[in-house]
Design an enzyme around this catalytic site. Structure first.
Site, PDB file in Angstrom:
ATOM      1  CG  ASP A  95     -15.223  19.361   5.507  1.00 15.56           C
ATOM      2  OD1 ASP A  95     -14.791  20.519   5.378  1.00 15.56           O
ATOM      3  OD2 ASP A  95     -15.878  18.773   4.636  1.00 15.56           O
ATOM      4  N   GLY A 218     -13.744  22.208  -3.960  1.00 15.21           N
ATOM      5  CA  GLY A 218     -14.601  22.452  -5.106  1.00 15.21           C
ATOM      6  C   GLY A 218     -14.318  21.590  -6.306  1.00 15.21           C
ATOM      7  CG  ASP A 268     -11.462  13.836   2.594  1.00 23.72           C
ATOM      8  OD1 ASP A 268     -12.670  13.551   2.689  1.00 23.72           O
ATOM      9  OD2 ASP A 268     -11.059  14.881   2.043  1.00 23.72           O
ATOM     10  CB  CYS A 306      -3.660  -7.782   0.699  1.00 25.58           C
ATOM     11  SG  CYS A 306      -4.582  -6.503   1.601  1.00 25.58           S
ATOM     12  CB  CYS A 308      -6.737  -6.330   4.735  1.00 23.34           C
ATOM     13  SG  CYS A 308      -7.644  -7.270   3.487  1.00 23.34           S
ATOM     14  CB  CYS A 311      -6.285 -10.625   1.774  1.00 24.57           C
ATOM     15  SG  CYS A 311      -6.797  -9.368   0.566  1.00 24.57           S
ATOM     16  CG  HIS A 336      -9.256  -5.423   0.436  1.00 25.10           C
ATOM     17  ND1 HIS A 336      -8.042  -6.059   0.315  1.00 25.10           N
ATOM     18  CD2 HIS A 336      -9.503  -4.858  -0.790  1.00 25.10           C
ATOM     19  CE1 HIS A 336      -7.574  -5.910  -0.915  1.00 25.10           C
ATOM     20  NE2 HIS A 336      -8.445  -5.172  -1.609  1.00 25.10           N
TER      21      HIS A 336
END
Length: 373
Positions: A95, A218, A268, A306, A308, A311, A336
């Site tokens: 950015d 914006g 993002d 899941c 991750c 989990c 997660h």
């Protein structure tokens, strides 16, 4: 002229404006729609870079202003550039620092030449012009550099919005002219608040400058979600079909799907990481607030199937980690939430390819308890 960048439209959903694409960069292709985890200072808070990869992330985001203050872009360059610095070998978007003109407004003076900040760290002066924003990003070595833009607060008067649009276009031209690296693409940023005429005018003038990608800036600055969606309704069709479209700083899972069905490709937001650090987990049944007593003896994982690391544990254990102030709690919930966002958009890509996005959208919204028009 940038080399090694391009966007390919793979498939458009037959029942919506949702598009499945691929954004090609010199460091690999990004399947879109895609979500970029936010690593403002070159780190996604709480996770190692291998853990970030394991969530399914394809591209990450860092911030020009913050890295220029700490440790300084010269140090990052001396340490091998941002990729080596943070250990990420995929694409990185930086950015420009334009949002800090908005978020640090009390510390900022802005004119057509650029902006002068008071550093939020030590109060020292920090000057940011379009040329300086590109100089910093080229030193960092990111793959995508955002042009410097002027974000106007919402709500605000039409004259302020028009001035911000005019300045955004002026700065975009100067950013383009300041570029010296052929291995870094610049994305322009469409401003205009909630005003259709200004948005379309800004999009038209920036499109004429032929940037490799276009962002919608914006938004998600305090307006109602319905106003954001309405703005996307008229802004997305004004952007090139053959370039990626990036909605900056958004957002909730439902916001992502609302934007995808209007033709947005990239996102993002700090929401999954920030909420993870504060004991909130995103699921297909809506957000779970793990500090609530109801989870104390709950043996279920956050979500079945899941992959991750959170989990693998029960909700009761995860709640205990937060109640005991164990740092593992925020780490696991961050992993997660980022995995959930990546799974959500991977499922969206599959639904688009199968011409089933409207049904997918309705299923997810129903699960989250959202009303569907």
């Amino acid at each position: 002229m940038t080399n090694g960048f391009g966007y390919q439209l793979v498939h458009r959903d037959s029942g919506s404006a949702a598009r499945r694409g691929q954004f090609v960069t010199p460091r690999g292709a990004v399947d879109t729609p895609a979500f970029m985890p936010v690593g403002t200072l070159g780190a996604i808070k709480g996770l190692t870079i291998d853990a970030v990869r394991a969530t399914g992330a394809q591209m990450v985001l860092s911030n020009t202003y913050h890295l220029a203050l700490r440790p300084g872009e010269t140090i990052v360059r001396e340490l091998g550039g941002l990729h080596q610095f943070m250990g990420w070998d995929g694409p990185i978007l930086t950015d420009s620092g334009g949002f800090q003109l908005f978020s640090l407004a009390k510390l900022t003076k802005i004119n057509d030449q650029g902006a002068i900040f008071r550093s939020h760290i030590d109060g020292s002066l920090f000057e940011l012009s379009p040329e300086r924003a590109i100089e910093i990003q080229e030193a960092l070595g990111s793959d995508i550099a955002m042009v410097l833009d002027h974000v106007a607060p919402l709500p605000c008067d039409l004259a302020t919005l028009r001035e911000a649009c005019d300045r955004t276009i002026l700065w975009a031209k100067r950013c383009r002219d300041a570029a010296t690296r052929s291995d870094q693409a610049q994305f322009a940023i469409v401003q205009g608040g909630l005003d259709e005429e200004l948005r379309l005018s800004c999009a038209e003038q920036l499109t004429a400058l032929d940037f490799p990608g276009y962002a919608i800036g914006g938004l998600s600055v305090g307006e109602e979600p319905s106003d954001m969606y309405r703005t996307l309704d008229f802004t997305c069709p004004a952007l090139p079909e053959d370039k990626p479209r990036y909605l900056m700083g958004v957002g909730r899972p439902q916001d992502l799907l609302e934007a995808v069905r209007r033709g947005v490709d990239l996102f993002d937001c700090v929401m999954p990481t920030r909420n993870g650090r504060n004991a909130l987990a995103f699921t297909d049944e809506g957000p779970l607030r793990l500090r609530n007593l109801i989870h104390q003896r709950d043996l279920a994982p956050l979500e079945e199937h899941c992959p991750c690391p959170a989990c693998r544990h029960s909700r009761g254990y995860l709640r205990h980690l937060f109640q005991a102030d164990e740092m593992l709690g925020p780490i696991l919930l961050t992993a997660h939430n980022l995995t959930y966002y990546q799974r959500l958009l991977a499922e969206a890509r599959a639904a688009i390819e199968a011409d089933q996005f409207p049904a997918f959208y309705r299923k997810k919204m129903t699960g989250w308890g959202e009303q569907i028009d």
